[in-house]
Scaffold this active site. Sequence first.
Site, mmCIF file in Angstrom:
data_model
loop_
_atom_site.group_PDB
_atom_site.id
_atom_site.type_symbol
_atom_site.label_atom_id
_atom_site.label_comp_id
_atom_site.label_asym_id
_atom_site.label_seq_id
_atom_site.Cartn_x
_atom_site.Cartn_y
_atom_site.Cartn_z
ATOM 1 N N SER A 9 0.851 -1.189 0.000
ATOM 2 C CA SER A 9 0.000 0.000 0.000
ATOM 3 C C SER A 9 0.882 1.234 0.000
ATOM 4 C CB SER A 9 -0.904 0.027 1.235
ATOM 5 O OG SER A 9 -1.617 1.241 1.308
ATOM 6 N N ASP A 70 -7.211 -4.915 1.973
ATOM 7 C CA ASP A 70 -8.209 -4.250 1.153
ATOM 8 C C ASP A 70 -9.351 -3.961 2.104
ATOM 9 O OD1 ASP A 70 -8.727 -3.145 -1.385
ATOM 10 O OD2 ASP A 70 -10.243 -4.655 -1.770
ATOM 11 N N TYR A 155 -13.281 7.788 5.336
ATOM 12 C CA TYR A 155 -14.651 8.141 5.744
ATOM 13 C C TYR A 155 -14.776 8.372 7.249
ATOM 14 C CZ TYR A 155 -15.784 6.529 1.038
ATOM 15 O OH TYR A 155 -15.834 6.381 -0.332
#
Length: 199
Positions: A9, A70, A155
Amino acid sequence: MEKSLVLASNNKGKLREFQAMFAEFGVDVINQGALGVEACPEPFGTFIENCLAKARHASKMTGRPAMADDSGVCVNALNGMPGVLSARFAGELSNDEANNRLLVERLQGKDDRRAHYTCVLTAVRTPDDPEPLVAVGRWYGEICDEPAGEGGFGYDPHFFVPEYGRTAAELTAEEKNRVSHRGKALVQMHKLLREAWGW
């Protein structure tokens, strides 16, 4: 034995969380970008398939054991969306602000605000490891219209956590790591690494 994993990542927020948690277990987490590895395509419709593809790619490019995650937010009223598209919900080049804005727009007029974060982690010793380690964590909450908090990423400012009465972005890093989807998956992964790899 050196205990280190390449993290598949380039997300700085994820890297911080992984490094902080795995430091407790004596495992060094190295960002794939620091080793010159570019991001792997994520064409699949499930967390597990994308996650495994990323881990295998990072291991192949570096010749080292690799781990990938993920993760995303799944909203009940949107049939699980944005899910695997969480990072690019508002488009391939979207950012957190655009993704959050679209999520709030899509929920206008809907009473059901329940949602959960899902994190799937995979770890492989080699690119063709026939026994990838797999851990899954989920964190339940609700989506709120108004953002609150400066911490976290993604978020988090809109993810309200009922047991704390705050959003994920208002929690301290320690609080979040203790209860989050990623925190739960990482605890499972550490157990798997210890049992299966002797770490």
